[in-house]
Design a protein around this motif. Sequence first.
Motif, PDB file in Angstrom:
ATOM      1  N   HIS A  94      14.607  -1.065  -9.285  1.00 45.02           N
ATOM      2  CA  HIS A  94      14.857  -0.582 -10.640  1.00 45.02           C
ATOM      3  C   HIS A  94      13.591  -0.091 -11.336  1.00 45.02           C
ATOM      4  N   SER A  95      12.440  -0.552 -10.925  1.00 49.09           N
ATOM      5  CA  SER A  95      11.198  -0.190 -11.614  1.00 49.09           C
ATOM      6  C   SER A  95      10.753   1.213 -11.222  1.00 49.09           C
ATOM      7  N   GLY A  96      10.431   2.002 -12.253  1.00 50.36           N
ATOM      8  CA  GLY A  96      10.038   3.381 -12.021  1.00 50.36           C
ATOM      9  C   GLY A  96       8.556   3.625 -12.208  1.00 50.36           C
ATOM     10  N   PHE A  97       8.189   4.887 -12.324  1.00 51.41           N
ATOM     11  CA  PHE A  97       6.788   5.269 -12.345  1.00 51.41           C
ATOM     12  C   PHE A  97       6.117   4.949 -13.681  1.00 51.41           C
ATOM     13  N   ASP A  98       6.861   4.877 -14.761  1.00 52.01           N
ATOM     14  CA  ASP A  98       6.248   4.498 -16.039  1.00 52.01           C
ATOM     15  C   ASP A  98       5.727   3.068 -15.974  1.00 52.01           C
ATOM     16  N   GLN A 138      13.763   8.707  -9.971  1.00 54.47           N
ATOM     17  CA  GLN A 138      13.800   7.831  -8.802  1.00 54.47           C
ATOM     18  C   GLN A 138      12.783   6.702  -8.954  1.00 54.47           C
ATOM     19  N   THR A 139      13.118   5.569  -8.400  1.00 54.06           N
ATOM     20  CA  THR A 139      12.240   4.413  -8.500  1.00 54.06           C
ATOM     21  C   THR A 139      11.180   4.453  -7.399  1.00 54.06           C
ATOM     22  N   VAL A 140      10.152   3.628  -7.582  1.00 59.22           N
ATOM     23  CA  VAL A 140       9.061   3.567  -6.615  1.00 59.22           C
ATOM     24  C   VAL A 140       9.576   3.104  -5.251  1.00 59.22           C
ATOM     25  N   ALA A 141      10.396   2.068  -5.221  1.00 59.58           N
ATOM     26  CA  ALA A 141      10.915   1.550  -3.955  1.00 59.58           C
ATOM     27  C   ALA A 141      11.774   2.591  -3.243  1.00 59.58           C
ATOM     28  N   ALA A 142      12.563   3.332  -4.002  1.00 59.87           N
ATOM     29  CA  ALA A 142      13.418   4.359  -3.401  1.00 59.87           C
ATOM     30  C   ALA A 142      12.587   5.467  -2.772  1.00 59.87           C
ATOM     31  N   ILE A 143      11.504   5.862  -3.443  1.00 58.97           N
ATOM     32  CA  ILE A 143      10.615   6.887  -2.890  1.00 58.97           C
ATOM     33  C   ILE A 143       9.962   6.390  -1.604  1.00 58.97           C
ATOM     34  N   ALA A 144       9.501   5.144  -1.596  1.00 62.83           N
ATOM     35  CA  ALA A 144       8.878   4.582  -0.395  1.00 62.83           C
ATOM     36  C   ALA A 144       9.869   4.569   0.763  1.00 62.83           C
ATOM     37  N   GLU A 145      11.099   4.220   0.470  1.00 61.24           N
ATOM     38  CA  GLU A 145      12.134   4.175   1.505  1.00 61.24           C
ATOM     39  C   GLU A 145      12.417   5.574   2.059  1.00 61.24           C
ATOM     40  N   LEU A 185      -0.233   8.358   7.894  1.00 63.34           N
ATOM     41  CA  LEU A 185       0.490   9.466   7.286  1.00 63.34           C
ATOM     42  C   LEU A 185       1.238   9.005   6.037  1.00 63.34           C
ATOM     43  N   MET A 186       1.880   7.866   6.121  1.00 63.56           N
ATOM     44  CA  MET A 186       2.633   7.358   4.977  1.00 63.56           C
ATOM     45  C   MET A 186       1.700   7.012   3.820  1.00 63.56           C
ATOM     46  N   LEU A 187       0.545   6.457   4.113  1.00 62.97           N
ATOM     47  CA  LEU A 187      -0.434   6.164   3.067  1.00 62.97           C
ATOM     48  C   LEU A 187      -0.835   7.446   2.331  1.00 62.97           C
ATOM     49  N   GLN A 188      -1.063   8.511   3.092  1.00 59.95           N
ATOM     50  CA  GLN A 188      -1.480   9.776   2.489  1.00 59.95           C
ATOM     51  C   GLN A 188      -0.403  10.334   1.573  1.00 59.95           C
ATOM     52  N   ILE A 189       0.855  10.240   1.999  1.00 59.74           N
ATOM     53  CA  ILE A 189       1.961  10.769   1.187  1.00 59.74           C
ATOM     54  C   ILE A 189       2.146   9.943  -0.085  1.00 59.74           C
ATOM     55  N   LEU A 190       2.183   8.627   0.053  1.00 59.26           N
ATOM     56  CA  LEU A 190       2.425   7.774  -1.114  1.00 59.26           C
ATOM     57  C   LEU A 190       1.273   7.852  -2.113  1.00 59.26           C
ATOM     58  N   ARG A 191       0.047   7.913  -1.624  1.00 56.68           N
ATOM     59  CA  ARG A 191      -1.091   8.008  -2.539  1.00 56.68           C
ATOM     60  C   ARG A 191      -1.119   9.363  -3.238  1.00 56.68           C
ATOM     61  N   THR A 192      -0.610  10.401  -2.569  1.00 52.39           N
ATOM     62  CA  THR A 192      -0.483  11.696  -3.230  1.00 52.39           C
ATOM     63  C   THR A 192       0.441  11.589  -4.434  1.00 52.39           C
ATOM     64  N   ALA A 219       1.090  -1.738  13.390  1.00 51.31           N
ATOM     65  CA  ALA A 219       0.601  -1.318  12.074  1.00 51.31           C
ATOM     66  C   ALA A 219       1.763  -0.850  11.226  1.00 51.31           C
ATOM     67  N   TRP A 220       1.702  -1.165   9.942  1.00 55.62           N
ATOM     68  CA  TRP A 220       2.709  -0.697   9.006  1.00 55.62           C
ATOM     69  C   TRP A 220       2.056  -0.550   7.633  1.00 55.62           C
ATOM     70  N   VAL A 221       2.855  -0.388   6.597  1.00 55.93           N
ATOM     71  CA  VAL A 221       2.341  -0.124   5.254  1.00 55.93           C
ATOM     72  C   VAL A 221       2.910  -1.154   4.297  1.00 55.93           C
ATOM     73  N   GLU A 222       2.122  -1.525   3.303  1.00 55.44           N
ATOM     74  CA  GLU A 222       2.641  -2.271   2.164  1.00 55.44           C
ATOM     75  C   GLU A 222       2.526  -1.392   0.938  1.00 55.44           C
ATOM     76  N   VAL A 223       3.636  -1.271   0.208  1.00 61.38           N
ATOM     77  CA  VAL A 223       3.675  -0.462  -1.003  1.00 61.38           C
ATOM     78  C   VAL A 223       3.782  -1.388  -2.204  1.00 61.38           C
ATOM     79  N   TYR A 224       3.082  -1.026  -3.275  1.00 57.41           N
ATOM     80  CA  TYR A 224       3.133  -1.854  -4.478  1.00 57.41           C
ATOM     81  C   TYR A 224       4.330  -1.429  -5.325  1.00 57.41           C
ATOM     82  N   VAL A 225       5.273  -2.342  -5.498  1.00 53.57           N
ATOM     83  CA  VAL A 225       6.482  -2.090  -6.282  1.00 53.57           C
ATOM     84  C   VAL A 225       6.324  -2.783  -7.637  1.00 53.57           C
ATOM     85  N   PRO A 226       6.414  -2.051  -8.740  1.00 56.00           N
ATOM     86  CA  PRO A 226       6.238  -2.669 -10.058  1.00 56.00           C
ATOM     87  C   PRO A 226       7.225  -3.804 -10.294  1.00 56.00           C
ATOM     88  N   GLN A 227       6.764  -4.840 -10.967  1.00 58.00           N
ATOM     89  CA  GLN A 227       7.565  -6.024 -11.298  1.00 58.00           C
ATOM     90  C   GLN A 227       8.095  -6.744 -10.049  1.00 58.00           C
TER      91      GLN A 227
END
Length: 318
Positions: A94-98, A138-145, A185-192, A219-227
């Motif tokens: 549910h948490s978005g970019f704001d 779209q939420t942060v988690a949805a974009i990561a997925e 590759l995923m790190l580069q996209i998400l950080r963009t 190897a994998w990625v951890e994404v920071y999801v707000p809240q």
Amino acid sequence: MPVFQIHHITKYEYDRPVKESINEIKIYPYPCNEQEVLVHEIVITDSPEVNTYYDYWGNKAGVFNNLAAHQSLVIESKLVVRTTASSQLKINFHSGFDQLKTEVNEDIYLVELSTVKQIEHQQAIQDIAAGLLQHPQQTVAAIAEKCCEYIFKNFKYIKGITTIETTVDEILGHRSGVCQDFAHLMLQILRTLQIPCRYVSGYICPNKNGMRGEGATHAWVEVYVPQFGWAGIDPTNNVWVTNQHVKLSVGRDFNDCTPVKGVFTGISKQHLTAFVSIGYEDGTVFEELNDVSTPRTPNEEKALYDTDYGTQGVQQQQ
């Protein structure tokens, strides 16, 4: 809460004696609530004293040296670990970019992990990122997925065409690689997209359920999801990380998480083998042996190695 027995042997053999070998290891389980270390023993050739510390990213690391001349170096890790995470990760969708912007602005650590590194083909990354933002809300988690799914569907898992030094530019050209490549590759996209994310090194223990990368360092990625906090996501297998991944270290990229690296004095060709055994509670044991040779550097007395083993390195040489 599954329990895994992980036996990991890294062996360097040299065709002539080397000395003054100074090494750093990051093969200790990462301290976190999602895993509990039951037993961990590290055995190293000649039993050197290992000085341990925690680095900037919170990884436990060890430093040791073998000053005397030697023609082999063996680093053996015997680990029994229980993963305590749920098999169904309850991520905040549910948490978005704001909200993300608010939390990032209050944490320099998150700022650093959301800063994108400029590459030659950054426009191609921008195009991929733009394709993920079809809906402004779209939420942060949805974009990561969606990013994870994009990599899984559009990049082939092929061993042997990349190395530990392969860049994101090269991965875009290959359109294929292994877990380390997909993580970068995923790190580069998400950080963009200014989403904080970090590289994770560890093991995957799926007990032959079809997931890729079993039996070697993964190897994998951890994404920071707000809240919510850090959530692991694995683009090699297109899954959120639950209780089948064992985490060793985190950082900006592979260089912060290299399991074994160091320097030695001498002119020698080295041969590296890595054996990994993962034992499951049902008695199943998965074993894998990988080997790779590195060339002698005849014009340099000081030889350096910075070698990952397993899926991220050795298997790429097969």
